[in-house]
Design a protein around this motif. Structure first.
Motif, short mmCIF file in Angstrom:
data_model
loop_
_atom_site.label_atom_id
_atom_site.label_comp_id
_atom_site.label_asym_id
_atom_site.label_seq_id
_atom_site.Cartn_x
_atom_site.Cartn_y
_atom_site.Cartn_z
N ARG A 2 -13.94 13.84 3.82
CA ARG A 2 -14.62 13.02 2.82
C ARG A 2 -13.61 12.13 2.12
O ARG A 2 -12.51 12.56 1.81
N GLU A 3 -13.99 10.88 1.88
CA GLU A 3 -13.14 9.94 1.15
C GLU A 3 -13.92 9.39 -0.03
O GLU A 3 -15.10 9.08 0.10
N VAL A 4 -13.24 9.29 -1.17
CA VAL A 4 -13.88 8.81 -2.39
C VAL A 4 -13.00 7.72 -3.00
O VAL A 4 -11.80 7.90 -3.14
N SER A 5 -13.63 6.61 -3.38
CA SER A 5 -12.92 5.55 -4.09
C SER A 5 -13.00 5.84 -5.58
O SER A 5 -14.10 5.93 -6.14
N ARG B 119 -8.51 0.19 -6.34
CA ARG B 119 -7.18 0.40 -5.78
C ARG B 119 -6.91 1.83 -5.31
O ARG B 119 -5.99 2.04 -4.55
N THR B 120 -7.62 2.81 -5.80
CA THR B 120 -7.26 4.21 -5.57
C THR B 120 -8.34 4.91 -4.75
O THR B 120 -9.50 4.95 -5.15
N HIS B 121 -7.91 5.49 -3.62
CA HIS B 121 -8.83 6.18 -2.72
C HIS B 121 -8.27 7.57 -2.42
O HIS B 121 -7.09 7.71 -2.11
N VAL B 122 -9.13 8.58 -2.54
CA VAL B 122 -8.71 9.97 -2.36
C VAL B 122 -9.49 10.57 -1.20
O VAL B 122 -10.71 10.43 -1.12
N SER B 123 -8.76 11.25 -0.30
CA SER B 123 -9.37 11.91 0.85
C SER B 123 -9.30 13.42 0.67
O SER B 123 -8.28 13.95 0.22
N TYR B 124 -10.39 14.11 1.05
CA TYR B 124 -10.50 15.55 0.84
C TYR B 124 -10.70 16.29 2.17
O TYR B 124 -11.30 15.75 3.10
N ALA B 125 -10.24 17.54 2.20
CA ALA B 125 -10.47 18.44 3.33
C ALA B 125 -11.80 19.16 3.12
O ALA B 125 -12.41 19.07 2.05
N ALA B 126 -12.24 19.92 4.11
CA ALA B 126 -13.50 20.65 4.04
C ALA B 126 -13.51 21.66 2.89
O ALA B 126 -14.56 21.93 2.30
N ASP B 127 -12.34 22.21 2.54
CA ASP B 127 -12.27 23.20 1.46
C ASP B 127 -12.16 22.57 0.07
O ASP B 127 -12.02 23.27 -0.92
N GLY B 128 -12.22 21.24 -0.01
CA GLY B 128 -12.20 20.54 -1.29
C GLY B 128 -10.83 20.16 -1.80
O GLY B 128 -10.72 19.54 -2.85
N VAL C 274 -4.45 7.07 -1.40
CA VAL C 274 -4.01 5.74 -1.01
C VAL C 274 -4.15 4.82 -2.22
O VAL C 274 -5.21 4.78 -2.85
N ILE C 275 -3.07 4.11 -2.53
CA ILE C 275 -3.08 3.17 -3.65
C ILE C 275 -2.82 1.78 -3.11
O ILE C 275 -1.76 1.50 -2.55
N LEU C 276 -3.80 0.91 -3.27
CA LEU C 276 -3.68 -0.49 -2.85
C LEU C 276 -2.99 -1.28 -3.96
O LEU C 276 -3.13 -0.96 -5.14
N GLU C 277 -2.27 -2.32 -3.57
CA GLU C 277 -1.51 -3.15 -4.51
C GLU C 277 -0.62 -2.27 -5.39
O GLU C 277 -0.58 -2.41 -6.61
N THR D 211 0.84 -1.20 0.00
CA THR D 211 0.00 0.00 0.00
C THR D 211 0.87 1.24 0.00
O THR D 211 1.80 1.36 0.79
N LEU D 212 0.55 2.18 -0.88
CA LEU D 212 1.25 3.45 -0.98
C LEU D 212 0.33 4.56 -0.50
O LEU D 212 -0.80 4.69 -0.99
N VAL D 213 0.80 5.36 0.45
CA VAL D 213 0.02 6.49 0.98
C VAL D 213 0.78 7.77 0.65
O VAL D 213 1.94 7.93 1.02
N ILE D 214 0.12 8.67 -0.06
CA ILE D 214 0.71 9.96 -0.42
C ILE D 214 -0.08 11.03 0.32
O ILE D 214 -1.24 11.30 0.00
#
Length: 65
Positions: free
Chosen positions: A23-26, A30-39, A45-48, A11-14
């Protein structure tokens, strides 16, 4: 920016910001992106990561023109 690779999980976390995640969006399995309140993007996060070619990173350094 902080990049962490977890070898046991492949797993790679940037981490781009210290802002809290609201907020988190898949993007796909494999790829998951997390956002702050301001967008703004806080973390990706990249799995495998090794399996899909995202790790190891290739870093190139060039001088500005």
């Amino acid at each position: 920016m902080k990049t962490t690779y977890y070898d046991d999980d492949d797993t790679l976390v940037i981490r781009l910001s210290d802002k809290p995640v609201v907020r988190e969006v898949s993007q796909d399995w494999r790829t998951h992106v997390s956002y702050a309140a301001d967008g703004t993007v806080v973390e990706t996060v990249i799995l495998e990561a090794r399996l899909c070619g995202a790790w190891p990173l290739q870093v190139e350094h060039e001088r500005a023109a």
